[in-house]
Design a protein around this motif. Structure first.
Motif, PDB file in Angstrom:
ATOM      1  N   ALA A 126     -43.289 -18.107  37.280  1.00 18.95           N
ATOM      2  CA  ALA A 126     -44.025 -17.938  36.027  1.00 18.95           C
ATOM      3  C   ALA A 126     -44.985 -16.763  36.165  1.00 18.95           C
ATOM      4  CB  ALA A 126     -44.775 -19.215  35.672  1.00 18.95           C
ATOM      5  N   GLU A 127     -44.525 -15.607  35.749  1.00 19.37           N
ATOM      6  CA  GLU A 127     -45.373 -14.412  35.791  1.00 19.37           C
ATOM      7  C   GLU A 127     -46.478 -14.483  34.755  1.00 19.37           C
ATOM      8  OE1 GLU A 127     -44.429  -9.984  34.425  1.00 19.37           O
ATOM      9  OE2 GLU A 127     -43.382 -10.487  36.291  1.00 19.37           O
ATOM     10  N   ALA A 128     -46.238 -15.265  33.700  1.00 20.45           N
ATOM     11  CA  ALA A 128     -47.211 -15.319  32.617  1.00 20.45           C
ATOM     12  C   ALA A 128     -47.226 -16.694  31.969  1.00 20.45           C
ATOM     13  CB  ALA A 128     -46.882 -14.250  31.569  1.00 20.45           C
ATOM     14  N   ALA A 129     -48.351 -16.981  31.303  1.00 15.59           N
ATOM     15  CA  ALA A 129     -48.500 -18.242  30.580  1.00 15.59           C
ATOM     16  C   ALA A 129     -49.303 -17.994  29.313  1.00 15.59           C
ATOM     17  CB  ALA A 129     -49.200 -19.282  31.454  1.00 15.59           C
ATOM     18  N   ALA A 130     -48.955 -18.741  28.266  1.00 11.65           N
ATOM     19  CA  ALA A 130     -49.649 -18.626  26.983  1.00 11.65           C
ATOM     20  C   ALA A 130     -50.092 -20.015  26.537  1.00 11.65           C
ATOM     21  CB  ALA A 130     -48.730 -18.001  25.931  1.00 11.65           C
ATOM     22  N   HIS A 131     -51.333 -20.105  26.085  1.00 12.53           N
ATOM     23  CA  HIS A 131     -51.875 -21.391  25.625  1.00 12.53           C
ATOM     24  C   HIS A 131     -52.670 -21.184  24.347  1.00 12.53           C
ATOM     25  CE1 HIS A 131     -53.789 -25.244  25.354  1.00 12.53           C
ATOM     26  NE2 HIS A 131     -54.990 -24.767  25.630  1.00 12.53           N
ATOM     27  N   GLY A 132     -52.416 -22.041  23.364  1.00  6.37           N
ATOM     28  CA  GLY A 132     -53.147 -21.962  22.121  1.00  6.37           C
ATOM     29  C   GLY A 132     -53.212 -23.298  21.424  1.00  6.37           C
ATOM     30  N   HIS A 133     -54.172 -23.427  20.491  1.00  2.00           N
ATOM     31  CA  HIS A 133     -54.353 -24.645  19.711  1.00  2.00           C
ATOM     32  C   HIS A 133     -53.854 -24.378  18.294  1.00  2.00           C
ATOM     33  CE1 HIS A 133     -57.969 -25.866  22.524  1.00  2.00           C
ATOM     34  NE2 HIS A 133     -56.841 -25.612  23.188  1.00  2.00           N
ATOM     35  N   THR A 134     -52.556 -24.289  18.144  1.00  3.21           N
ATOM     36  CA  THR A 134     -51.972 -23.903  16.864  1.00  3.21           C
ATOM     37  C   THR A 134     -51.655 -25.123  15.998  1.00  3.21           C
ATOM     38  OG1 THR A 134     -49.894 -23.697  18.083  1.00  3.21           O
ATOM     39  CG2 THR A 134     -51.079 -21.675  17.603  1.00  3.21           C
ATOM     40  N   VAL A 135     -51.557 -24.877  14.718  1.00  7.60           N
ATOM     41  CA  VAL A 135     -51.481 -25.959  13.739  1.00  7.60           C
ATOM     42  C   VAL A 135     -50.261 -26.853  13.941  1.00  7.60           C
ATOM     43  CG1 VAL A 135     -51.201 -26.489  11.279  1.00  7.60           C
ATOM     44  CG2 VAL A 135     -52.801 -24.700  12.009  1.00  7.60           C
ATOM     45  N   TYR A 136     -49.078 -26.274  13.971  1.00  7.55           N
ATOM     46  CA  TYR A 136     -47.866 -27.096  13.963  1.00  7.55           C
ATOM     47  C   TYR A 136     -47.594 -27.735  15.319  1.00  7.55           C
ATOM     48  CZ  TYR A 136     -47.385 -24.905   9.455  1.00  7.55           C
ATOM     49  OH  TYR A 136     -47.629 -24.478   8.170  1.00  7.55           O
ATOM     50  N   ILE A 150     -32.738 -29.129  16.121  1.00  9.40           N
ATOM     51  CA  ILE A 150     -32.252 -29.189  14.737  1.00  9.40           C
ATOM     52  C   ILE A 150     -31.773 -27.825  14.246  1.00  9.40           C
ATOM     53  CG2 ILE A 150     -33.725 -31.148  14.198  1.00  9.40           C
ATOM     54  CD1 ILE A 150     -35.603 -29.250  12.746  1.00  9.40           C
ATOM     55  N   ASP A 151     -32.033 -26.786  15.048  1.00  4.94           N
ATOM     56  CA  ASP A 151     -31.501 -25.463  14.748  1.00  4.94           C
ATOM     57  C   ASP A 151     -31.425 -24.677  16.050  1.00  4.94           C
ATOM     58  OD1 ASP A 151     -34.128 -24.766  15.291  1.00  4.94           O
ATOM     59  OD2 ASP A 151     -34.639 -24.353  13.205  1.00  4.94           O
ATOM     60  N   GLN A 152     -30.954 -23.444  15.960  1.00  7.16           N
ATOM     61  CA  GLN A 152     -30.725 -22.668  17.181  1.00  7.16           C
ATOM     62  C   GLN A 152     -32.027 -22.347  17.912  1.00  7.16           C
ATOM     63  OE1 GLN A 152     -26.796 -20.042  16.509  1.00  7.16           O
ATOM     64  NE2 GLN A 152     -28.419 -19.539  15.057  1.00  7.16           N
ATOM     65  N   GLU A 153     -33.072 -22.033  17.149  1.00  8.83           N
ATOM     66  CA  GLU A 153     -34.339 -21.673  17.775  1.00  8.83           C
ATOM     67  C   GLU A 153     -34.955 -22.853  18.524  1.00  8.83           C
ATOM     68  OE1 GLU A 153     -33.422 -18.572  14.904  1.00  8.83           O
ATOM     69  OE2 GLU A 153     -33.416 -20.753  14.771  1.00  8.83           O
ATOM     70  N   SER A 154     -34.965 -24.021  17.908  1.00  6.75           N
ATOM     71  CA  SER A 154     -35.541 -25.187  18.582  1.00  6.75           C
ATOM     72  C   SER A 154     -34.705 -25.607  19.787  1.00  6.75           C
ATOM     73  CB  SER A 154     -35.687 -26.357  17.607  1.00  6.75           C
ATOM     74  OG  SER A 154     -34.444 -26.717  17.049  1.00  6.75           O
ATOM     75  N   ALA A 155     -33.395 -25.333  19.728  1.00  2.00           N
ATOM     76  CA  ALA A 155     -32.518 -25.686  20.846  1.00  2.00           C
ATOM     77  C   ALA A 155     -32.828 -24.872  22.099  1.00  2.00           C
ATOM     78  CB  ALA A 155     -31.055 -25.496  20.451  1.00  2.00           C
ATOM     79  N   ALA A 156     -33.569 -23.773  21.947  1.00  3.88           N
ATOM     80  CA  ALA A 156     -33.978 -22.990  23.116  1.00  3.88           C
ATOM     81  C   ALA A 156     -34.813 -23.842  24.074  1.00  3.88           C
ATOM     82  CB  ALA A 156     -34.778 -21.769  22.674  1.00  3.88           C
ATOM     83  N   PHE A 157     -35.404 -24.932  23.569  1.00  5.22           N
ATOM     84  CA  PHE A 157     -36.257 -25.792  24.392  1.00  5.22           C
ATOM     85  C   PHE A 157     -35.598 -27.128  24.727  1.00  5.22           C
ATOM     86  CE2 PHE A 157     -38.832 -22.950  21.857  1.00  5.22           C
ATOM     87  CZ  PHE A 157     -39.679 -22.405  22.805  1.00  5.22           C
ATOM     88  N   TRP A 158     -34.328 -27.261  24.403  1.00  2.00           N
ATOM     89  CA  TRP A 158     -33.632 -28.516  24.681  1.00  2.00           C
ATOM     90  C   TRP A 158     -33.610 -28.766  26.190  1.00  2.00           C
ATOM     91  CZ3 TRP A 158     -28.540 -29.816  26.637  1.00  2.00           C
ATOM     92  CH2 TRP A 158     -28.185 -31.161  26.412  1.00  2.00           C
ATOM     93  N   TYR A 214     -41.761 -21.673  19.595  1.00  2.00           N
ATOM     94  CA  TYR A 214     -42.059 -23.111  19.591  1.00  2.00           C
ATOM     95  C   TYR A 214     -42.890 -23.478  18.373  1.00  2.00           C
ATOM     96  CZ  TYR A 214     -42.571 -27.692  21.787  1.00  2.00           C
ATOM     97  OH  TYR A 214     -42.488 -29.033  22.078  1.00  2.00           O
ATOM     98  N   GLU A 215     -43.909 -22.678  18.091  1.00  2.00           N
ATOM     99  CA  GLU A 215     -44.777 -22.979  16.952  1.00  2.00           C
ATOM    100  C   GLU A 215     -43.990 -22.966  15.648  1.00  2.00           C
ATOM    101  OE1 GLU A 215     -48.404 -23.555  14.652  1.00  2.00           O
ATOM    102  OE2 GLU A 215     -47.611 -24.169  16.607  1.00  2.00           O
ATOM    103  N   GLN A 216     -43.108 -21.990  15.467  1.00  2.00           N
ATOM    104  CA  GLN A 216     -42.310 -21.926  14.250  1.00  2.00           C
ATOM    105  C   GLN A 216     -41.300 -23.072  14.185  1.00  2.00           C
ATOM    106  OE1 GLN A 216     -44.057 -20.191  12.060  1.00  2.00           O
ATOM    107  NE2 GLN A 216     -42.212 -19.196  11.310  1.00  2.00           N
ATOM    108  N   ALA A 217     -40.722 -23.421  15.331  1.00  2.00           N
ATOM    109  CA  ALA A 217     -39.764 -24.527  15.360  1.00  2.00           C
ATOM    110  C   ALA A 217     -40.460 -25.850  15.032  1.00  2.00           C
ATOM    111  CB  ALA A 217     -39.086 -24.600  16.725  1.00  2.00           C
ATOM    112  N   ALA A 218     -41.694 -26.013  15.513  1.00  2.00           N
ATOM    113  CA  ALA A 218     -42.463 -27.218  15.182  1.00  2.00           C
ATOM    114  C   ALA A 218     -42.702 -27.283  13.677  1.00  2.00           C
ATOM    115  CB  ALA A 218     -43.787 -27.221  15.936  1.00  2.00           C
ATOM    116  N   VAL A 220     -40.779 -25.987  11.308  1.00  2.00           N
ATOM    117  CA  VAL A 220     -39.506 -26.332  10.662  1.00  2.00           C
ATOM    118  C   VAL A 220     -39.230 -27.824  10.791  1.00  2.00           C
ATOM    119  CG1 VAL A 220     -37.002 -26.019  10.771  1.00  2.00           C
ATOM    120  CG2 VAL A 220     -38.508 -24.035  10.935  1.00  2.00           C
ATOM    121  N   GLN A 221     -39.476 -28.371  11.982  1.00  2.00           N
ATOM    122  CA  GLN A 221     -39.192 -29.789  12.200  1.00  2.00           C
ATOM    123  C   GLN A 221     -40.087 -30.672  11.341  1.00  2.00           C
ATOM    124  OE1 GLN A 221     -38.302 -31.058  16.204  1.00  2.00           O
ATOM    125  NE2 GLN A 221     -39.566 -32.888  16.000  1.00  2.00           N
ATOM    126  N   LEU A 222     -41.352 -30.328  11.234  1.00  2.00           N
ATOM    127  CA  LEU A 222     -42.261 -31.124  10.420  1.00  2.00           C
ATOM    128  C   LEU A 222     -41.894 -31.049   8.939  1.00  2.00           C
ATOM    129  CD1 LEU A 222     -45.550 -30.147  12.264  1.00  2.00           C
ATOM    130  CD2 LEU A 222     -44.585 -32.457  12.165  1.00  2.00           C
TER     131      LEU A 222
END
Length: 272
Positions: A126-136, A150-158, A214-218, A220-222
């Protein structure tokens, strides 16, 4: 019958010779460590500006880091109390294993140190890490649910995400940072109930891309869940989608489009 044998291992001429079949360029290689450090800092500053551009600010919360290419026990991170929208390369600070600022001017957010130190320490990849308190992401975490394919983008985290359900207050304790990193394990995303989201990658470009996705996929799922019954992919479909949209090299390249955008719109972030 056609006597010409078909070799299924040869890709059609219109596909590039990459894992995804896409014409992706390669990551840059540097001869001097100084050049690589500048490159990583520039990408980090760009990612922070993009956090601001996308409305990911939440007071003093949120931090992104990238490992120093010369000293692997040090990382560059945004200083405490500086808005994402104003971050420049010149504002970044370098923090060592004791939590001391060894380069740059500013204070380190205690949460940034305890979280990012342990992630970089436990995850050499892990060369880098990102952390935030985002809405979704926060909304999804409040439900105690991870992304469904539920779509291709969210499946990136399956099968490449994990939920951290513990909450013992703000992450400022050194041992709490260790527990968070251990819970992340070898996954690319950690959704923290009552807190926020962490993503990691082999570059700051990749880690930031996974966060944005991830934030955008969250979202879409909601939205889909509120509209009706969500119908996720089958495991076989999810794997096929993850192999494409979850490809690390594609994640790195996707950030380059955002890099071009932020350089054109806000070139002042490159000030050193």
């Amino acid at each position: 019958m056609n006597d010409t044998a078909v070799n299924d291992t040869v890709k059609p001429s219109y596909l590039a010779d990459t894992d995804t079949g896409l014409p992706l360029p390669q990551r840059p290689v540097f001869e001097r460590v100084e050049d690589e450090r500048r490159h990583r800092k520039q990408r980090l500053a760009a990612a922070l500006r993009l956090f601001g551009e996308f409305g990911y600010s939440e007071g003093v919360s949120g931090h992104l880091s990238v490992r120093d290419p010369e000293y692997p026990d040090r990382f560059w991170v945004n200083p405490f109390g500086k808005a994402f929208e104003r971050l420049r390369v010149a504002d970044l600070i370098c923090v060592d294993a004791a939590g001391r600022v060894v380069a740059g001017e500013g204070l380190v957010n205690p949460s940034a140190f305890v979280i990012h130190y342990h992630i970089h320490d436990q995850r050499p990849d892990a060369e880098a890490a990102a952390h935030g308190h985002t809405v979704y992401a926060r909304a999804l975490g409040a439900l105690g649910r991870l992304l469904e394919p539920i779509d291709q983008e969210s499946a990136a985290f399956w099968e490449d995400q994990v939920l951290y359900g513990e909450y013992d207050g703000p992450a400022v304790d050194f041992e709490m940072g260790r527990r968070i990193a251990r819970h992340l394990g070898d996954k690319r995303a950690l959704l923290m109930a009552h807190h926020g989201l962490i993503t990691v990658g082999g570059s700051i470009d990749e880690a930031a891309h996974w966060f944005f996705t991830y934030e955008q996929a969250a979202r879409v799922q909601l939205v889909a869940s509120a509209a009706g019954e969500v119908k996720p992919m089958s495991p076989e479909q999810a794997k096929l989608a993850r192999d494409g949209f979850g490809d690390p090299h594609l994640g790195w390249f996707s950030f380059q489009l955002l890099w071009d955008q932020i350089v054109a719109d806000q070139p002042d972030f490159l000030e050193e």
